[in-house]
Design a protein around this motif. Structure first.
Motif, PDB file in Angstrom:
ATOM      1  N   ASN A 257      98.767  14.317  19.785  1.00  0.00           N
ATOM      2  CA  ASN A 257      98.333  15.385  20.680  1.00  0.00           C
ATOM      3  C   ASN A 257      96.967  15.101  21.285  1.00  0.00           C
ATOM      4  OD1 ASN A 257     100.637  16.999  20.022  1.00  0.00           O
ATOM      5  ND2 ASN A 257      99.620  17.496  18.098  1.00  0.00           N
ATOM      6  N   SER A 258      96.890  14.996  22.588  1.00  0.00           N
ATOM      7  CA  SER A 258      95.626  14.656  23.236  1.00  0.00           C
ATOM      8  C   SER A 258      94.562  15.722  23.018  1.00  0.00           C
ATOM      9  CB  SER A 258      95.857  14.431  24.734  1.00  0.00           C
ATOM     10  OG  SER A 258      96.354  15.608  25.342  1.00  0.00           O
ATOM     11  N   TYR A 259      94.985  16.998  22.876  1.00  0.00           N
ATOM     12  CA  TYR A 259      94.005  18.074  22.743  1.00  0.00           C
ATOM     13  C   TYR A 259      93.247  18.040  21.419  1.00  0.00           C
ATOM     14  CZ  TYR A 259      97.741  20.427  20.131  1.00  0.00           C
ATOM     15  OH  TYR A 259      98.736  20.733  19.232  1.00  0.00           O
ATOM     16  N   GLU A 260      93.715  17.245  20.473  1.00  0.00           N
ATOM     17  CA  GLU A 260      93.050  17.162  19.177  1.00  0.00           C
ATOM     18  C   GLU A 260      91.967  16.080  19.142  1.00  0.00           C
ATOM     19  OE1 GLU A 260      97.094  17.750  16.750  1.00  0.00           O
ATOM     20  OE2 GLU A 260      95.296  18.298  15.603  1.00  0.00           O
ATOM     21  N   TYR A 261      91.773  15.408  20.256  1.00  0.00           N
ATOM     22  CA  TYR A 261      90.723  14.397  20.330  1.00  0.00           C
ATOM     23  C   TYR A 261      89.528  14.966  21.082  1.00  0.00           C
ATOM     24  CZ  TYR A 261      94.235  11.056  18.805  1.00  0.00           C
ATOM     25  OH  TYR A 261      95.194  10.385  18.077  1.00  0.00           O
ATOM     26  N   GLY A 262      88.341  14.823  20.502  1.00  0.00           N
ATOM     27  CA  GLY A 262      87.156  15.385  21.118  1.00  0.00           C
ATOM     28  C   GLY A 262      86.371  14.413  21.972  1.00  0.00           C
ATOM     29  N   TYR A 263      86.583  13.140  21.756  1.00  0.00           N
ATOM     30  CA  TYR A 263      85.829  12.111  22.484  1.00  0.00           C
ATOM     31  C   TYR A 263      86.793  11.285  23.314  1.00  0.00           C
ATOM     32  CZ  TYR A 263      82.801  13.160  18.484  1.00  0.00           C
ATOM     33  OH  TYR A 263      82.074  13.799  17.523  1.00  0.00           O
ATOM     34  N   TRP A 264      86.383  10.981  24.524  1.00  0.00           N
ATOM     35  CA  TRP A 264      87.231  10.218  25.442  1.00  0.00           C
ATOM     36  C   TRP A 264      86.429   9.172  26.199  1.00  0.00           C
ATOM     37  CZ3 TRP A 264      92.506  10.712  26.097  1.00  0.00           C
ATOM     38  CH2 TRP A 264      93.100  11.782  25.415  1.00  0.00           C
TER      39      TRP A 264
ATOM     40  N   ALA B 272      99.826   7.151  34.430  1.00  0.00           N
ATOM     41  CA  ALA B 272     100.212   6.468  35.658  1.00  0.00           C
ATOM     42  C   ALA B 272     100.079   7.442  36.829  1.00  0.00           C
ATOM     43  CB  ALA B 272     101.642   5.962  35.541  1.00  0.00           C
ATOM     44  N   PRO B 273      99.933   6.942  38.030  1.00  0.00           N
ATOM     45  CA  PRO B 273      99.797   7.827  39.189  1.00  0.00           C
ATOM     46  C   PRO B 273     100.957   8.800  39.300  1.00  0.00           C
ATOM     47  CG  PRO B 273      99.269   5.589  39.796  1.00  0.00           C
ATOM     48  CD  PRO B 273      99.808   5.528  38.404  1.00  0.00           C
ATOM     49  N   GLY B 274     100.631  10.070  39.447  1.00  0.00           N
ATOM     50  CA  GLY B 274     101.649  11.094  39.616  1.00  0.00           C
ATOM     51  C   GLY B 274     102.366  11.500  38.346  1.00  0.00           C
ATOM     52  N   LYS B 275     101.916  10.970  37.213  1.00  0.00           N
ATOM     53  CA  LYS B 275     102.565  11.295  35.946  1.00  0.00           C
ATOM     54  C   LYS B 275     101.580  11.942  34.990  1.00  0.00           C
ATOM     55  CE  LYS B 275     106.159   7.755  36.119  1.00  0.00           C
ATOM     56  NZ  LYS B 275     106.835   6.664  35.356  1.00  0.00           N
ATOM     57  N   GLU B 276     102.106  12.607  33.978  1.00  0.00           N
ATOM     58  CA  GLU B 276     101.264  13.227  32.965  1.00  0.00           C
ATOM     59  C   GLU B 276     100.726  12.159  32.011  1.00  0.00           C
ATOM     60  OE1 GLU B 276     103.354  17.649  32.735  1.00  0.00           O
ATOM     61  OE2 GLU B 276     103.352  16.319  30.994  1.00  0.00           O
ATOM     62  N   ARG B 277      99.627  12.514  31.365  1.00  0.00           N
ATOM     63  CA  ARG B 277      99.074  11.621  30.356  1.00  0.00           C
ATOM     64  C   ARG B 277     100.073  11.453  29.221  1.00  0.00           C
ATOM     65  NH1 ARG B 277      92.854  12.226  28.869  1.00  0.00           N
ATOM     66  NH2 ARG B 277      92.839  11.802  31.105  1.00  0.00           N
ATOM     67  N   GLU B 278     100.238  10.238  28.763  1.00  0.00           N
ATOM     68  CA  GLU B 278     101.240   9.903  27.758  1.00  0.00           C
ATOM     69  C   GLU B 278     100.590   9.305  26.528  1.00  0.00           C
ATOM     70  OE1 GLU B 278     105.116   6.858  27.364  1.00  0.00           O
ATOM     71  OE2 GLU B 278     103.687   6.651  29.014  1.00  0.00           O
ATOM     72  N   PHE B 279     101.038   9.744  25.363  1.00  0.00           N
ATOM     73  CA  PHE B 279     100.560   9.170  24.107  1.00  0.00           C
ATOM     74  C   PHE B 279     101.079   7.751  23.956  1.00  0.00           C
ATOM     75  CE2 PHE B 279      99.426   8.596  19.808  1.00  0.00           C
ATOM     76  CZ  PHE B 279     100.538   8.101  19.128  1.00  0.00           C
ATOM     77  N   VAL B 280     100.186   6.838  23.541  1.00  0.00           N
ATOM     78  CA  VAL B 280     100.576   5.444  23.340  1.00  0.00           C
ATOM     79  C   VAL B 280     100.547   5.072  21.860  1.00  0.00           C
ATOM     80  CG1 VAL B 280      99.995   3.046  23.846  1.00  0.00           C
ATOM     81  CG2 VAL B 280      99.737   4.794  25.628  1.00  0.00           C
ATOM     82  N   ALA B 281      99.397   5.279  21.210  1.00  0.00           N
ATOM     83  CA  ALA B 281      99.265   4.876  19.812  1.00  0.00           C
ATOM     84  C   ALA B 281      98.035   5.531  19.215  1.00  0.00           C
ATOM     85  CB  ALA B 281      99.157   3.357  19.693  1.00  0.00           C
TER      86      ALA B 281
END
Length: 121
Positions: free
Chosen positions: A104-111, A39-48
């Motif tokens: 953990n977002s850093y463990e994903y290589g493709y976005w 969301a604007p002004g917020k950090e990336r958040e894990f969803v699922a």
């Protein structure tokens, strides 16, 4: 590999959306898929997240019981179903691919580039 999200949009609170994630090279079936939002002004958040065969899933606390994650490897597509939406769910939703289902977002290589979800009150 480029992931492409679709299905975002504007919805009223309490409504539902289904997001899709496909791979440009048809290889979705070979990796775990994760969904994150920002969301604007917020950090990336894990969803699922979901394992390559659908046998393992994890959800963020803020979406448990409201969102579901699934995949159809034959269609090279992953899905995130958003139910009982709240205004605080408004964000850009990103699909990610990686070797294991993890928060953990850093463990994903493709976005992917993201799809906007806006929930009005």
């Amino acid at each position: 590999v480029q992931l492409v999200e679709s299905g975002g949009g504007l919805v009223q609170a309490g409504g539902s959306l289904r997001l899709s994630c496909a791979a440009s090279d048809g290889t979705v079936s070979t990796y775990a898929l994760g969904w994150f939002r920002q969301a604007p002004g917020k950090e990336r958040e894990f969803v699922a997240t979901i394992s390559w065969n659908g046998g393992t899933t994890y959800f963020g606390d803020s979406v448990k019981g409201r969102f579901t994650i699934s995949r159809d490897n034959a269609k090279n597509t992953g899905y995130l179903e958003l139910n009982s939406l709240k205004p605080e769910d408004t964000a850009v939703y990103y699909c990610a691919g990686g070797p294991i289902p993890t928060i953990n977002s850093y463990e994903y290589g493709y976005w992917g580039r993201g799809t906007q979800v806006t929930v009005s009150s």
